[in-house]
Design a protein around this motif. Structure first.
Motif, PDB file in Angstrom:
ATOM      1  N   LEU A 101      15.667   9.474   4.819  1.00 57.03           N
ATOM      2  CA  LEU A 101      14.473   9.062   4.079  1.00 57.03           C
ATOM      3  C   LEU A 101      13.311   8.772   5.009  1.00 57.03           C
ATOM      4  CD1 LEU A 101      15.773   6.798   1.178  1.00 57.03           C
ATOM      5  CD2 LEU A 101      15.045   9.176   1.099  1.00 57.03           C
ATOM      6  N   GLY A 102      13.612   8.430   6.263  1.00 54.74           N
ATOM      7  CA  GLY A 102      12.541   8.210   7.234  1.00 54.74           C
ATOM      8  C   GLY A 102      11.756   9.481   7.492  1.00 54.74           C
ATOM      9  N   LYS A 103      12.420  10.624   7.378  1.00 51.16           N
ATOM     10  CA  LYS A 103      11.758  11.912   7.598  1.00 51.16           C
ATOM     11  C   LYS A 103      11.200  12.492   6.309  1.00 51.16           C
ATOM     12  CE  LYS A 103      14.702  13.061  11.478  1.00 51.16           C
ATOM     13  NZ  LYS A 103      15.766  13.930  11.968  1.00 51.16           N
ATOM     14  N   LYS A 104      11.873  12.250   5.207  1.00 48.73           N
ATOM     15  CA  LYS A 104      11.474  12.835   3.926  1.00 48.73           C
ATOM     16  C   LYS A 104      11.088  11.710   2.970  1.00 48.73           C
ATOM     17  CE  LYS A 104      13.223  15.607   0.156  1.00 48.73           C
ATOM     18  NZ  LYS A 104      14.406  16.184  -0.455  1.00 48.73           N
ATOM     19  N   LYS A 105       9.826  11.409   2.937  1.00 47.21           N
ATOM     20  CA  LYS A 105       9.342  10.338   2.073  1.00 47.21           C
ATOM     21  C   LYS A 105       9.189  10.838   0.645  1.00 47.21           C
ATOM     22  CE  LYS A 105       8.769   7.236   5.251  1.00 47.21           C
ATOM     23  NZ  LYS A 105       9.603   6.091   5.323  1.00 47.21           N
ATOM     24  N   VAL A 106       9.271   9.908  -0.272  1.00 45.34           N
ATOM     25  CA  VAL A 106       9.007  10.231  -1.658  1.00 45.34           C
ATOM     26  C   VAL A 106       7.525  10.534  -1.783  1.00 45.34           C
ATOM     27  CG1 VAL A 106       8.987   9.317  -4.001  1.00 45.34           C
ATOM     28  CG2 VAL A 106      10.869   8.770  -2.467  1.00 45.34           C
ATOM     29  N   SER A 107       7.207  11.583  -2.492  1.00 43.11           N
ATOM     30  CA  SER A 107       5.820  11.995  -2.665  1.00 43.11           C
ATOM     31  C   SER A 107       5.272  11.426  -3.966  1.00 43.11           C
ATOM     32  CB  SER A 107       5.746  13.525  -2.692  1.00 43.11           C
ATOM     33  OG  SER A 107       4.428  13.926  -2.931  1.00 43.11           O
ATOM     34  N   TYR A 108       4.213  10.642  -3.862  1.00 45.34           N
ATOM     35  CA  TYR A 108       3.568  10.055  -5.033  1.00 45.34           C
ATOM     36  C   TYR A 108       2.296  10.830  -5.335  1.00 45.34           C
ATOM     37  CZ  TYR A 108       6.650   6.156  -4.003  1.00 45.34           C
ATOM     38  OH  TYR A 108       7.741   5.386  -3.756  1.00 45.34           O
ATOM     39  N   THR A 109       1.959  10.927  -6.603  1.00 46.47           N
ATOM     40  CA  THR A 109       0.747  11.616  -7.039  1.00 46.47           C
ATOM     41  C   THR A 109       0.040  10.756  -8.076  1.00 46.47           C
ATOM     42  OG1 THR A 109       1.824  13.759  -6.730  1.00 46.47           O
ATOM     43  CG2 THR A 109      -0.159  13.737  -8.080  1.00 46.47           C
ATOM     44  N   ILE A 110      -1.279  10.637  -7.937  1.00 43.18           N
ATOM     45  CA  ILE A 110      -2.063   9.942  -8.959  1.00 43.18           C
ATOM     46  C   ILE A 110      -2.165  10.899 -10.142  1.00 43.18           C
ATOM     47  CG2 ILE A 110      -4.300   8.963  -9.539  1.00 43.18           C
ATOM     48  CD1 ILE A 110      -4.620   8.246  -6.564  1.00 43.18           C
ATOM     49  N   THR A 111      -1.682  10.459 -11.305  1.00 39.58           N
ATOM     50  CA  THR A 111      -1.608  11.343 -12.464  1.00 39.58           C
ATOM     51  C   THR A 111      -2.688  11.096 -13.499  1.00 39.58           C
ATOM     52  OG1 THR A 111      -0.017   9.849 -13.499  1.00 39.58           O
ATOM     53  CG2 THR A 111       0.868  11.692 -12.216  1.00 39.58           C
ATOM     54  N   GLY A 112      -3.336   9.946 -13.448  1.00 47.55           N
ATOM     55  CA  GLY A 112      -4.367   9.670 -14.444  1.00 47.55           C
ATOM     56  C   GLY A 112      -4.971   8.298 -14.267  1.00 47.55           C
ATOM     57  N   PHE A 113      -6.004   8.054 -15.048  1.00 41.28           N
ATOM     58  CA  PHE A 113      -6.663   6.749 -15.033  1.00 41.28           C
ATOM     59  C   PHE A 113      -5.999   5.855 -16.053  1.00 41.28           C
ATOM     60  CE2 PHE A 113      -9.875   9.669 -13.438  1.00 41.28           C
ATOM     61  CZ  PHE A 113     -10.295   8.986 -12.315  1.00 41.28           C
ATOM     62  N   ALA A 114      -5.757   4.596 -15.699  1.00 43.83           N
ATOM     63  CA  ALA A 114      -5.166   3.630 -16.607  1.00 43.83           C
ATOM     64  C   ALA A 114      -6.271   3.022 -17.464  1.00 43.83           C
ATOM     65  CB  ALA A 114      -4.448   2.542 -15.817  1.00 43.83           C
ATOM     66  N   GLN A 115      -5.983   2.768 -18.701  1.00 46.12           N
ATOM     67  CA  GLN A 115      -6.957   2.234 -19.634  1.00 46.12           C
ATOM     68  C   GLN A 115      -6.678   0.763 -19.941  1.00 46.12           C
ATOM     69  OE1 GLN A 115      -9.535   4.109 -20.671  1.00 46.12           O
ATOM     70  NE2 GLN A 115      -8.731   5.813 -19.473  1.00 46.12           N
ATOM     71  N   ASN A 116      -7.707  -0.072 -19.889  1.00 44.48           N
ATOM     72  CA  ASN A 116      -7.648  -1.471 -20.328  1.00 44.48           C
ATOM     73  C   ASN A 116      -6.522  -2.273 -19.671  1.00 44.48           C
ATOM     74  OD1 ASN A 116      -9.751  -0.891 -22.135  1.00 44.48           O
ATOM     75  ND2 ASN A 116      -8.274  -0.175 -23.657  1.00 44.48           N
ATOM     76  N   LEU A 172       0.853  -1.182   0.000  1.00 45.95           N
ATOM     77  CA  LEU A 172       0.000   0.000   0.000  1.00 45.95           C
ATOM     78  C   LEU A 172       0.889   1.231   0.000  1.00 45.95           C
ATOM     79  CD1 LEU A 172      -2.831  -0.925   2.510  1.00 45.95           C
ATOM     80  CD2 LEU A 172      -3.010  -0.660   0.051  1.00 45.95           C
ATOM     81  N   ILE A 173       0.577   2.168  -0.889  1.00 44.89           N
ATOM     82  CA  ILE A 173       1.363   3.383  -1.036  1.00 44.89           C
ATOM     83  C   ILE A 173       0.411   4.564  -0.916  1.00 44.89           C
ATOM     84  CG2 ILE A 173       2.866   4.689  -2.580  1.00 44.89           C
ATOM     85  CD1 ILE A 173       3.332   1.932  -4.014  1.00 44.89           C
ATOM     86  N   SER A 174       0.785   5.548  -0.133  1.00 47.69           N
ATOM     87  CA  SER A 174      -0.021   6.756  -0.004  1.00 47.69           C
ATOM     88  C   SER A 174       0.327   7.709  -1.143  1.00 47.69           C
ATOM     89  CB  SER A 174       0.254   7.422   1.346  1.00 47.69           C
ATOM     90  OG  SER A 174      -0.522   8.586   1.475  1.00 47.69           O
ATOM     91  N   ALA A 175      -0.721   8.231  -1.822  1.00 44.51           N
ATOM     92  CA  ALA A 175      -0.505   9.137  -2.947  1.00 44.51           C
ATOM     93  C   ALA A 175      -1.519  10.276  -2.910  1.00 44.51           C
ATOM     94  CB  ALA A 175      -0.627   8.374  -4.269  1.00 44.51           C
ATOM     95  N   LYS A 176      -1.093  11.440  -3.384  1.00 45.61           N
ATOM     96  CA  LYS A 176      -2.029  12.557  -3.541  1.00 45.61           C
ATOM     97  C   LYS A 176      -3.037  12.171  -4.622  1.00 45.61           C
ATOM     98  CE  LYS A 176       1.599  15.827  -2.454  1.00 45.61           C
ATOM     99  NZ  LYS A 176       2.557  16.767  -3.032  1.00 45.61           N
ATOM    100  N   ASN A 177      -4.288  12.608  -4.457  1.00 45.53           N
ATOM    101  CA  ASN A 177      -5.355  12.210  -5.370  1.00 45.53           C
ATOM    102  C   ASN A 177      -6.029  13.436  -6.000  1.00 45.53           C
ATOM    103  OD1 ASN A 177      -7.348  10.814  -6.736  1.00 45.53           O
ATOM    104  ND2 ASN A 177      -8.453  10.197  -4.901  1.00 45.53           N
ATOM    105  N   PRO A 178      -5.315  14.187  -6.852  1.00 45.66           N
ATOM    106  CA  PRO A 178      -5.907  15.393  -7.421  1.00 45.66           C
ATOM    107  C   PRO A 178      -6.972  15.120  -8.481  1.00 45.66           C
ATOM    108  CG  PRO A 178      -3.751  15.037  -8.370  1.00 45.66           C
ATOM    109  CD  PRO A 178      -3.924  14.003  -7.282  1.00 45.66           C
ATOM    110  N   ILE A 179      -7.031  13.877  -8.999  1.00 41.73           N
ATOM    111  CA  ILE A 179      -8.005  13.585 -10.054  1.00 41.73           C
ATOM    112  C   ILE A 179      -9.306  13.009  -9.505  1.00 41.73           C
ATOM    113  CG2 ILE A 179      -6.159  13.244 -11.741  1.00 41.73           C
ATOM    114  CD1 ILE A 179      -6.767  10.212 -11.558  1.00 41.73           C
ATOM    115  N   GLY A 180      -9.378  12.804  -8.194  1.00 47.99           N
ATOM    116  CA  GLY A 180     -10.607  12.291  -7.588  1.00 47.99           C
ATOM    117  C   GLY A 180     -10.879  10.837  -7.903  1.00 47.99           C
ATOM    118  N   ALA A 181      -9.863  10.013  -7.961  1.00 42.81           N
ATOM    119  CA  ALA A 181     -10.041   8.584  -8.232  1.00 42.81           C
ATOM    120  C   ALA A 181     -10.834   7.930  -7.105  1.00 42.81           C
ATOM    121  CB  ALA A 181      -8.684   7.914  -8.388  1.00 42.81           C
ATOM    122  N   SER A 182     -11.597   6.908  -7.445  1.00 45.93           N
ATOM    123  CA  SER A 182     -12.427   6.191  -6.474  1.00 45.93           C
ATOM    124  C   SER A 182     -11.845   4.815  -6.195  1.00 45.93           C
ATOM    125  CB  SER A 182     -13.840   6.025  -7.039  1.00 45.93           C
ATOM    126  OG  SER A 182     -14.400   7.278  -7.327  1.00 45.93           O
TER     127      SER A 182
END
Length: 160
Positions: A140-155, A64-74
């Motif tokens: 790295l324990g203090k500064k995590k890599v920031s993930y962002t949801i960038t789009g919906f994957a197709q098929n 499980l990875i925490s990511a920003k969700n600017p596209i409103g994925a469900s």
């Protein structure tokens, strides 16, 4: 009950193009703070096709990875997440390049001062490994890599 690890893996992402690093994942949970937990199923290092030919039998690892969700994925959506290649490459440099550089520095210092060059080289390499471990756990324990949801994957279908 199946165990799912929650962490921020740098190594699971693959380079898509020069602009950044992306991976296709499934949204597992949507949070009120504008983030989402996404599920990545890591195959084996050899692409995960071993089971088709009765191969190595490597176990899939769910993360499980925490990511920003600017596209409103469900929940249940297949999406792509992105991480900055800068932070990934910096971590790779610390973990792989610095110990090797320190090995050569130690080796050449041993040559210059007529000391046990192999021993100094190995000692400097070990110092580089210790530095990499400390860097991983403290910095790295203090500064995590920031993930962002960038789009919906197709098929795309991912087992799990």
């Amino acid at each position: 009950m199946e165990h799912i690890r929650l962490k921020s893996p740098l190594w699971l992402l693959t380079r898509k193009d020069g602009s950044g690093i992306e991976q296709t994942v499934r949204v597992h949970q949507v949070n009120d703070d504008g983030t989402a937990l996404v599920l990545h199923i890591r195959q084996s290092a050899c692409s995960g096709d071993c089971h088709k030919g009765s191969g190595c039998g490597a176990v899939q690892e769910k993360m499980l990875i925490s990511a920003k969700n600017p596209i409103g994925a469900s929940v249940g959506d297949m999406v792509t997440i992105s991480a900055s290649s800068k932070s990934v490459l910096l971590s790779a440099a610390v973990l792989y390049v610095i110990p090797v550089i320190l090995f050569f520095v130690g080796y050449f210092l041993g040559m210059c001062f007529s000391l046990a060059k192999e021993l100094l080289g190995c000692g400097a390499f070990a110092l580089g490994i210790v530095f990499a471990i400390v860097y991983d756990r403290v910095i790295l324990g203090k500064k995590k890599v920031s993930y962002t949801i960038t789009g919906f994957a197709q098929n795309i279908e991912i087992e799990g």
